[in-house]
Design a protein around this motif. Structure first.
Motif, mmCIF file in Angstrom:
data_model
loop_
_atom_site.group_PDB
_atom_site.id
_atom_site.type_symbol
_atom_site.label_atom_id
_atom_site.label_comp_id
_atom_site.label_asym_id
_atom_site.label_seq_id
_atom_site.Cartn_x
_atom_site.Cartn_y
_atom_site.Cartn_z
ATOM 1 N N GLU A 101 8.660 -7.202 -3.900
ATOM 2 C CA GLU A 101 7.243 -7.058 -3.566
ATOM 3 C C GLU A 101 6.740 -5.797 -4.253
ATOM 4 O O GLU A 101 7.102 -4.679 -3.879
ATOM 5 C CB GLU A 101 7.046 -6.956 -2.053
ATOM 6 N N VAL A 102 5.904 -5.966 -5.266
ATOM 7 C CA VAL A 102 5.401 -4.829 -6.035
ATOM 8 C C VAL A 102 4.200 -4.237 -5.300
ATOM 9 O O VAL A 102 3.202 -4.929 -5.077
ATOM 10 C CB VAL A 102 4.991 -5.257 -7.457
ATOM 11 N N PRO A 103 4.278 -2.963 -4.901
ATOM 12 C CA PRO A 103 3.161 -2.366 -4.169
ATOM 13 C C PRO A 103 1.977 -2.065 -5.090
ATOM 14 O O PRO A 103 2.108 -2.007 -6.313
ATOM 15 C CB PRO A 103 3.758 -1.079 -3.602
ATOM 16 N N SER A 104 0.839 -1.856 -4.473
ATOM 17 C CA SER A 104 -0.346 -1.445 -5.229
ATOM 18 C C SER A 104 -0.119 -0.057 -5.809
ATOM 19 O O SER A 104 0.561 0.776 -5.202
ATOM 20 C CB SER A 104 -1.568 -1.438 -4.314
ATOM 21 N N PRO A 105 -0.686 0.240 -6.983
ATOM 22 C CA PRO A 105 -0.533 1.593 -7.547
ATOM 23 C C PRO A 105 -1.021 2.692 -6.623
ATOM 24 O O PRO A 105 -0.510 3.811 -6.664
ATOM 25 C CB PRO A 105 -1.361 1.535 -8.832
ATOM 26 N N THR A 106 -1.976 2.366 -5.755
ATOM 27 C CA THR A 106 -2.506 3.380 -4.841
ATOM 28 C C THR A 106 -1.594 3.620 -3.646
ATOM 29 O O THR A 106 -1.781 4.585 -2.909
ATOM 30 C CB THR A 106 -3.894 2.956 -4.342
ATOM 31 N N ASP A 107 -0.582 2.749 -3.460
ATOM 32 C CA ASP A 107 0.285 2.861 -2.286
ATOM 33 C C ASP A 107 1.689 3.354 -2.618
ATOM 34 O O ASP A 107 2.534 3.439 -1.724
ATOM 35 C CB ASP A 107 0.410 1.491 -1.592
ATOM 36 N N ILE A 108 1.962 3.683 -3.867
ATOM 37 C CA ILE A 108 3.351 3.979 -4.219
ATOM 38 C C ILE A 108 3.829 5.303 -3.648
ATOM 39 O O ILE A 108 5.038 5.549 -3.587
ATOM 40 C CB ILE A 108 3.545 3.969 -5.751
ATOM 41 N N GLU A 109 2.923 6.190 -3.204
ATOM 42 C CA GLU A 109 3.363 7.457 -2.619
ATOM 43 C C GLU A 109 4.264 7.229 -1.418
ATOM 44 O O GLU A 109 5.185 7.996 -1.154
ATOM 45 C CB GLU A 109 2.156 8.303 -2.208
ATOM 46 N N THR A 110 4.022 6.146 -0.679
ATOM 47 C CA THR A 110 4.837 5.869 0.510
ATOM 48 C C THR A 110 6.263 5.458 0.156
ATOM 49 O O THR A 110 7.138 5.462 1.005
ATOM 50 C CB THR A 110 4.194 4.755 1.346
ATOM 51 N N PHE A 111 6.503 5.102 -1.108
ATOM 52 C CA PHE A 111 7.838 4.666 -1.524
ATOM 53 C C PHE A 111 8.629 5.790 -2.181
ATOM 54 O O PHE A 111 9.802 5.630 -2.477
ATOM 55 C CB PHE A 111 7.730 3.497 -2.509
#
Length: 859
Positions: free
Chosen positions: A384-394
């Motif tokens: 599941e590829v996250p949105s570019p705006t959400d990658i900080e959580t990973f």
């Protein structure tokens, strides 16, 4: 498609009747080579009913219909490959690639052949009932009959006798040829599809073992053939029935390599192959504009992998082939090759891949091949590829999961900032004030612009664009833009202006020489090519050890370091013809390490005896090369007889050349036949008021001759502008370069002057042979200009009154190019790179020896 109608057969003239035997014989001789091109009804049915190979899934109805649709186009190898595919998503990808390799003009936004084929197939089915009909196939290749006026415009004849029917289609040209021709179809029963009448004729000839007499199997052949001959006599004087069918049936198939390449990107494991397990870890270290960087770490068990010894180093070698599926369809394929040092303690070996993908669920299917041990591992992973705006959580856990990639992850995050210089729209030589704009993404405080490594201007707010003065002399310039956030450089870009048509270079954006790296880094390269070139592969080296080979962009690869000492990363890009270019960046370098530019100069020199004939008997000891009167040490000496040559034909096509242009083209074609060798490349650039590239550098004589045969003379003479353009078109080519310039008059329409053209010639390293015709031979100023251009570059100037002299001149130029010495040295000059450096070659040999070489160069 015009409606087909019955027609009243006209009386056959004696002239046409007399032509019948010759026409039939011509058909009989030519048809045996034609039948293989047009599928028979039985072959068409067999093709559609062919079952997939064992182990492959059954064909879907859509795929069966597609095979029927392309039966006249597909090759046996393509059909076998399609039927052997193990998954429907790959069959669909095969279909897309099948049409792509047949696209007649990839520069347009659609595939002209595919569009016309699919439209005509639908129309053919409506008109003829099915595609199992030679009329349908012929119609799809050539379009509807017609295109010239005969009685009522488009003529299609049909006659009936018992259960047999025949049709004659007349064309005034088609999609495949401008020639006028006729084609005959027949069927031997109302429930049978039509076949080309020639095929039926051959079948009956074989059956009866004799030529047909008045009729063929009671078909109305004589009457209809008479109609064909009468109309053909009107189209072709003399009544000869020219059979234009062979080139009309099928276009040349695409190169067979594409099928092998497609098959090679399969992730299926061969039956019975030994396997090993592969574990995976997926990361999302950064964003790439509107995409997320997906990094996969593939852990391979070290004890299962073979190793080999090379120069005292123990290595593993892997090939990773992958597919990315989105919504069940093949989204992209990729391939990497890794060379990994074999350690004694590591239990698992990490192989790292990176792909920028849009958000959403994707499936990775990956095959890992142990190239030394012939074992295979396979991975299928749902990600599941996250949105570019959400990658900080990973990000917080990445350093804990794969600590040695932390620095590479940091470098990947720098890719979230974007700064791109927008190239000028027109590809031409530029001088004076030129405006440059940028595209940016991510927060920046300022952008500084550099011209040839000198800072020119800093802008503190957008739009980040600048106007730069490129001077009055046409020359290569480097423009660089650097974006900052606080004191940190977060993005940069650079471009070359006036580089010309042979753009091929690689630039390492990461790593950077001003940073320190301990465990890992991210190698990020940009590869620039001309429009006609594709990149075959990019090899990444750490020091002199190749660590990865990338076969597709993005040209990005994490690298694990072997310590904190001085190292360098090298990126080498290759074209399919083997040409290469590279870039090197030193990392962890001490402050005192200086960058030293090494200038390696190649001089091609010709030596003539007292009778003007080339001397080929001289050795290294006979030559002395001086730069600015300073003797240089020869590092390389070679007779250039077999060295490849890049040559250009710069031909004046102004209005004053109208009477001579055909003879000029004919002489140039003879030069191509005589001089072009397998490793040589030749381009054609006609010019009048402005220049244009008719043929890019190629080794295909037919393409060159076609361009020469199409030359037309119209317009004024912009000699100096065209010369500058052509010399910059050579930029990026190394080795022996020559330009054959042919003009009949003095410059009358250029913006550049003779002095500017001379400086461009001195910078180019191209040997110019100038041929002045008629007015140029009589005009003192024109003679002086052409002679100066030639002599400054080590060439010669010729002046002729008659184009009949061109053949001998071209032969002399070809002998001159094959009888030159390569003299290479490392320049000892410490003068600024902006100054012209004089070169002088002397020869110490018995007898008379006249040397011709460049007079100097700009670094």
């Amino acid at each position: 498609m015009p409606s087909l109608r019955c027609c009243e057969l006209p009386a056959v003239s004696e002239r046409a009747r007399a032509a019948r035997p010759a026409a039939r014989l011509l058909v009989l001789l030519g048809v045996l080579g034609i039948l293989a091109a047009l599928p028979s009804v039985a072959a068409a049915k067999a093709a559609v009913e062919t079952l997939p190979t064992e182990g492959s899934p059954p064909l879907t109805p859509e795929h069966r219909r597609w095979l029927e649709l392309v039966d006249a186009l597909i090759t046996d190898e393509e059909r076998e490959s399609f039927l052997a595919i193990g998954h429907d998503y790959r069959r669909q990808a095969f279909i897309e690639r099948f049409w792509e390799v047949r696209d007649p003009d990839p520069r347009t936004g659609y595939n002209e052949l595919r569009r016309s084929w699919e439209i005509r197939a639908e129309e053919a089915i409506q008109t003829f009932g099915s595609l199992e009909d030679h009329r349908a196939v012929f119609f799809m290749f050539n379009g509807p009959p017609g295109g010239f006026q005969l009685t009522d415009g488009r003529i299609v004849g049909r006659c009936f006798m018992r259960t047999d029917e025949m049709e004659v289609w007349f064309y005034g040209g088609s999609d495949r040829t401008p020639a006028r021709f006729a084609v005959v179809f027949a069927r031997t029963g109302v429930d049978q599809p039509y076949q080309m009448w020639h095929e039926l004729m051959i079948r009956h000839v074989v059956k009866r073992r004799q030529l047909p007499t008045t009729r063929i199997a009671d078909l109305c052949g004589d009457e209809l053939l008479g109609l064909a001959l009468r109309l053909a006599a009107e189209l072709a004087p003399g009544g000869a029935f020219a059979l234009f069918v062979d080139p009309l049936i099928t276009p040349d198939p695409p190169p067979e390599e594409w099928v092998a390449t497609f098959d090679a990107f399969s992730t299926e494991i061969p039956e019975g192959a030994p396997t090993f397990a592969v574990e995976t870890l997926w990361q999302f270290p950064a964003r790439n504009q509107n995409r997320t960087v997906v990094r996969g770490v593939l852990w391979v068990p070290a004890e299962s992998i073979a190793r080999r010894e090379f120069d005292g180093r123990s290595l593993h070698q892997f090939q990773v082939t992958g597919e990315v599926l989105r919504a069940g369809a093949l989204f992209e394929t990729f391939r990497y090759r890794f060379e990994v040092p074999a350690g004694d303690s590591a239990q698992s070996l990490p192989l790292v891949i990176s792909r920028p993908l849009r958000p959403g669920p994707v499936t990775f299917q990956i095959k890992v091949e142990d190239l030394y041990g012939e074992r295979v591992g396979r991975v299928v992973a749902e990600v599941e590829v996250p949105s570019p705006t959400d990658i900080e959580t990973f990000r917080p856990d990445l350093g804990e999961l794969v600590p040695f990639l932390a620095e590479a992850d940091e470098a990947a995050r720098r890719g979230e900032w974007l700064l791109r210089l927008v190239p000028p729209r027109e590809e031409r030589v530029r001088v004076g004030m030129v405006r440059f704009a940028t595209r940016t993404a991510g927060e920046m405080d300022r952008v500084t612009f550099f011209l040839d490594d000198q800072p020119i201007l800093t802008k503190n707010r957008p739009p980040y664009d600048v106007e730069l003065n490129l001077g009055t002399t046409p020359q290569l310039h480097r423009i660089r833009a650097v974006g900052y956030l606080g004191d940190e450089e977060v993005a940069s870009d650079e471009m070359s202006i006036n580089r010309g048509g042979q753009r091929f270079r690689v630039r390492l954006i990461e790593p950077r020489s001003d940073r320190s790296y301990r465990e890992s880094l991210e190698a990020v390269a940009e590869v620039e090519t001309s429009d006609a070139q594709t990149v075959d592969r990019l090899e990444i080296f750490l020091d002199e050890h190749r660590v990865a080979t990338l076969y597709q962009p993005p040209w990005t690869q994490p690298i694990v370091l072997r310590g904190e000492g001085l190292s360098y990363v090298r990126a080498v890009a290759y074209l399919p013809d083997g040409s290469s270019t590279e870039d090197v960046v030193f990392v962890n370098a001490p402050d005192y390490l200086e960058h030293v530019e090494v200038q390696y100069v190649e001089v091609f020199a010709g030596v003539l005896d007292g009778d003007g004939r080339p001397r080929l008997d001289l050795g290294r000891e006979a030559f002395r090369v001086y730069e600015d009167d300073r003797l240089q040490e020869l590092r390389r000496f070679e007779l250039a007889f077999d060295l490849p040559i890049h040559a250009g034909l710069l031909i004046d096509t102004s209005s004053s050349m109208r009477d001579a242009i055909a003879s000029v083209a004919e002489a140039a074609e003879a030069f191509v036949d005589q001089a072009l060798r397998p490793k040589d490349r030749l381009c054609v650039i006609p010019f009048a008021t402005s220049p244009g590239v008719a043929v890019r550098f190629t080794n295909e004589p037919d393409r060159i001759k076609k361009a020469l045969a199409s030359l037309d003379a119209v317009g004024g003479t912009a000699l100096y502008d065209s010369l500058v353009f052509t010399l910059h078109y050579f930029d990026g080519i190394t080795g022996q370069k020559a330009l054959l310039l042919l003009s009949d008059g003095e410059d009358e329409a250029s913006a550049f002057t003779l002095d500017q053209a001379l400086e461009a010639a001195q910078r180019s390293g191209v040997t110019i042979y100038a041929i002045g015709m008629r007015e140029a031979a009589e005009d003192r100023a024109a003679r002086k200009a052409l002679r100066a251009i030639a002599e400054e570059t080590g060439g010669r100037a010729y002046f002729i009154e008659d184009t009949a002299e061109l053949g001998a001149i071209y032969a002399e130029i070809e002998r001159d190019l094959r009888a030159r010495y390569l003299l290479a040295y490392q320049s000892s000059s410490e003068r600024p790179a902006t100054t012209f450096r004089r070169v002088r070659v002397e020869v110490d040999a018995p007898g008379k020896a006249e040397v011709r070489s460049i007079s100097g160069y700009y670094p």
